[in-house]
Scaffold this motif. Sequence first.
Motif, short mmCIF file in Angstrom:
data_model
loop_
_atom_site.label_atom_id
_atom_site.label_comp_id
_atom_site.label_asym_id
_atom_site.label_seq_id
_atom_site.Cartn_x
_atom_site.Cartn_y
_atom_site.Cartn_z
N ALA A 14 0.83 -1.20 0.00
CA ALA A 14 0.00 0.00 0.00
C ALA A 14 0.87 1.25 0.00
O ALA A 14 0.55 2.24 -0.68
CB ALA A 14 -0.93 0.00 1.21
N ASN A 15 1.97 1.23 0.73
CA ASN A 15 2.89 2.37 0.72
C ASN A 15 3.58 2.53 -0.62
O ASN A 15 3.79 3.64 -1.09
CB ASN A 15 3.93 2.24 1.83
CG ASN A 15 3.51 2.95 3.07
OD1 ASN A 15 3.15 4.10 3.01
ND2 ASN A 15 3.54 2.26 4.17
N LEU A 16 3.93 1.42 -1.25
CA LEU A 16 4.52 1.52 -2.57
C LEU A 16 3.52 2.08 -3.57
O LEU A 16 3.89 2.84 -4.47
CB LEU A 16 5.02 0.14 -3.04
CG LEU A 16 6.26 -0.38 -2.34
CD1 LEU A 16 6.58 -1.78 -2.82
CD2 LEU A 16 7.44 0.54 -2.57
N ALA A 17 2.26 1.73 -3.42
CA ALA A 17 1.22 2.27 -4.30
C ALA A 17 1.03 3.77 -4.05
O ALA A 17 0.79 4.53 -4.99
CB ALA A 17 -0.10 1.52 -4.10
N GLY A 19 3.34 5.83 -3.03
CA GLY A 19 4.54 6.54 -3.45
C GLY A 19 4.73 6.59 -4.95
O GLY A 19 5.61 7.29 -5.44
N LYS A 20 3.94 5.87 -5.69
CA LYS A 20 4.09 5.83 -7.15
C LYS A 20 3.38 7.01 -7.79
O LYS A 20 2.25 7.30 -7.48
CB LYS A 20 3.50 4.54 -7.69
CG LYS A 20 3.57 4.42 -9.17
CD LYS A 20 4.28 3.18 -9.55
CE LYS A 20 4.21 2.94 -11.04
NZ LYS A 20 5.22 3.65 -11.75
N ALA A 34 7.15 7.47 1.14
CA ALA A 34 6.22 6.34 1.13
C ALA A 34 6.87 5.11 0.50
O ALA A 34 6.65 3.98 0.96
CB ALA A 34 4.94 6.71 0.39
N ARG A 35 7.68 5.32 -0.53
CA ARG A 35 8.36 4.18 -1.15
C ARG A 35 9.37 3.56 -0.21
O ARG A 35 9.50 2.33 -0.13
CB ARG A 35 9.03 4.61 -2.45
CG ARG A 35 8.02 4.82 -3.56
CD ARG A 35 8.72 5.08 -4.84
NE ARG A 35 9.34 6.40 -4.74
CZ ARG A 35 9.93 7.02 -5.73
NH1 ARG A 35 10.00 6.45 -6.90
NH2 ARG A 35 10.45 8.21 -5.56
N ILE A 36 10.11 4.39 0.52
CA ILE A 36 11.11 3.87 1.46
C ILE A 36 10.43 3.09 2.58
O ILE A 36 10.86 1.99 2.95
CB ILE A 36 11.97 5.02 2.01
CG1 ILE A 36 12.84 5.59 0.90
CG2 ILE A 36 12.83 4.57 3.18
CD1 ILE A 36 13.53 6.88 1.26
N ILE A 37 9.35 3.64 3.12
CA ILE A 37 8.61 2.94 4.18
C ILE A 37 8.04 1.63 3.64
O ILE A 37 8.05 0.61 4.33
CB ILE A 37 7.50 3.84 4.74
CG1 ILE A 37 8.11 5.01 5.52
CG2 ILE A 37 6.55 3.06 5.65
CD1 ILE A 37 7.11 6.06 5.93
#
Length: 101
Positions: A14-17, A19-20, A34-37
């Motif tokens: 969900a965080n990768l989504a 951060g995109k 968000a991508r790092i988390i």
Amino acid sequence: MSLEVALLGYAGLANLAQGKQRRAGSLRPAQPRARIIGWFLLLASLFAAAHRFGPYQAVPAWLALLSASGVTLVLVHSRWPAIATAPWMPMAAIALTLCLV
């Protein structure tokens, strides 16, 4: 079934989504935090799988539970994008609590 692995995986995806960046002309900028988390939560999910299943069954179990989490995220995100990515923090807190038990 190991719920903490699936919850950490869902929270990471969900965080990768979040951060995109969706498109080049998008008004919403990419969020590197968000991508790092997200990557740290996926790594925590792998460590939780190694703790729960042992060194030999950890990777197959992690991939299976990560796939189930990913399918769930995609299905919910296609209909309600804000609802799909919003509960990542409570999911991570519940998963970390389950890891300690």
